[in-house]
Design an enzyme around this catalytic site. Structure first.
Site, PDB file in Angstrom:
ATOM      1  N   CYS A  34      30.349 -15.652 -55.187  1.00 30.82           N
ATOM      2  CA  CYS A  34      30.717 -14.301 -55.627  1.00 30.82           C
ATOM      3  C   CYS A  34      29.467 -13.420 -55.773  1.00 30.82           C
ATOM      4  O   CYS A  34      28.666 -13.616 -56.688  1.00 30.82           O
ATOM      5  CB  CYS A  34      31.487 -14.388 -56.947  1.00 30.82           C
ATOM      6  SG  CYS A  34      31.701 -12.813 -57.789  1.00 30.82           S
ATOM      7  N   CYS A  46      29.071 -11.511 -59.037  1.00 33.63           N
ATOM      8  CA  CYS A  46      28.720 -12.444 -60.122  1.00 33.63           C
ATOM      9  C   CYS A  46      27.212 -12.613 -60.211  1.00 33.63           C
ATOM     10  O   CYS A  46      26.649 -12.732 -61.311  1.00 33.63           O
ATOM     11  CB  CYS A  46      29.368 -13.808 -59.887  1.00 33.63           C
ATOM     12  SG  CYS A  46      31.178 -13.804 -59.937  1.00 33.63           S
TER      13      CYS A  46
END
Length: 271
Positions: A30, A33
């Site tokens: 991600c 993230c």
């Protein structure tokens, strides 16, 4: 410092009974993230005495992610006393996260605040005031405490009450009470400056209603204000209507006086 957990029950649920726990649900693939992670770690170090950070890899613990309804990452959830009390999704800028944290992190005095609220509900105003002043001295920026103190002080010192409200950072559950206190403070100031009120046949009755409110004769005040709405709704920039709403919010929607007069208030507005 490694914030990743392999024991969610211990590191998050159990620990959140001692200190608020911010959980970053993330995964290695991600990209957002990877942007958010370092920001949260920086803030975790800055505010380590107020909350702790735990990171949970959703690929390693899909069952936990599913249990907490994770549909997109990064997802950040704030745990307090075993429960999620707030959350956000996405890689927010650092200043927005700090604002969110300031509004969301429970005060370390939360038990004392709850005790003060219980005392207020029981009518033990002075006992509640002592506790709230202690908390305010230890957590001077706590918006909820400022509003609760202002609720007490609106009768003793309307100007100080108004100052507290104006300096408080409001949340969804304090904004209506803050507005009520502001309205009441300004109404009480009118008693000191009666000559500034517009001359009108309803002026004397309006002043009587404000006096009843100042004397905590809520039913009598509401009856007078509702009658004023019927007689001259526009007087003092719809002061009677605003006064009724303030009383309802000050007492609470479930208070017997509110329940008793809400319908008459509604009818008066549309006469």
């Amino acid at each position: 410092m490694n914030y990743d957990t392999n024991n969610f029950q211990k590191d998050v649920i159990e620990q959140s009974f001692t200190i608020p726990v911010l959980v970053d649900f993330w995964a290695e693939w991600c990209a957002p993230c990877r942007i958010l992670g370092p920001v949260l770690e920086k803030l975790a170090e800055k505010y380590k005495d107020q909350w702790i950070l735990v990171k949970l890899n959703t690929d390693k613990f899909p069952e936990i992610a599913n249990e907490y309804g994770i549909r997109g990452i990064p997802n950040v959830k704030l745990f307090h006393k075993g429960k999620v009390i707030n959350e956000f999704t996405g890689a927010l800028p650092e200043h927005m996260i700090e604002d969110w944290l300031q509004k969301s992190i429970p005060s370390k005095f939360s038990d004392m605040i709850e005790k003060a609220k219980m005392l207020l509900a029981e009518g033990k105003v002075e006992d509640a005031k002592i506790i709230l002043e202690q908390v305010h001295n230890g957590d001077i920026n706590n918006g909820e405490v400022k509003i609760l103190l202002a609720k007490i002080l609106v009768y003793e010192n309307p100007k100080e009450s108004l100052r507290l409200v104006e300096s408080a950072q409001l949340s969804n559950h304090t904004v209506e009470l803050a507005e009520a206190i502001t309205t009441m403070s300004k109404l009480f100031e009118k008693l000191e400056n009666k000559d500034e009120l517009e001359d009108n046949p309803v002026k004397a009755f309006y002043i009587e209603a404000i006096k009843d409110l100042r004397d905590k004769k809520f039913e009598s005040a509401l009856e007078k204000f509702i009658e004023l709405i019927r007689e001259n709704k526009a007087y003092d920039d719809e002061g009677a209507r605003r006064a009724c709403i303030a009383i309802f919010k000050y007492l609470g929607e479930e208070h017997e006086v509110t329940l008793k007069h809400r319908r008459d208030f509604g009818r008066a507005l549309y006469v």
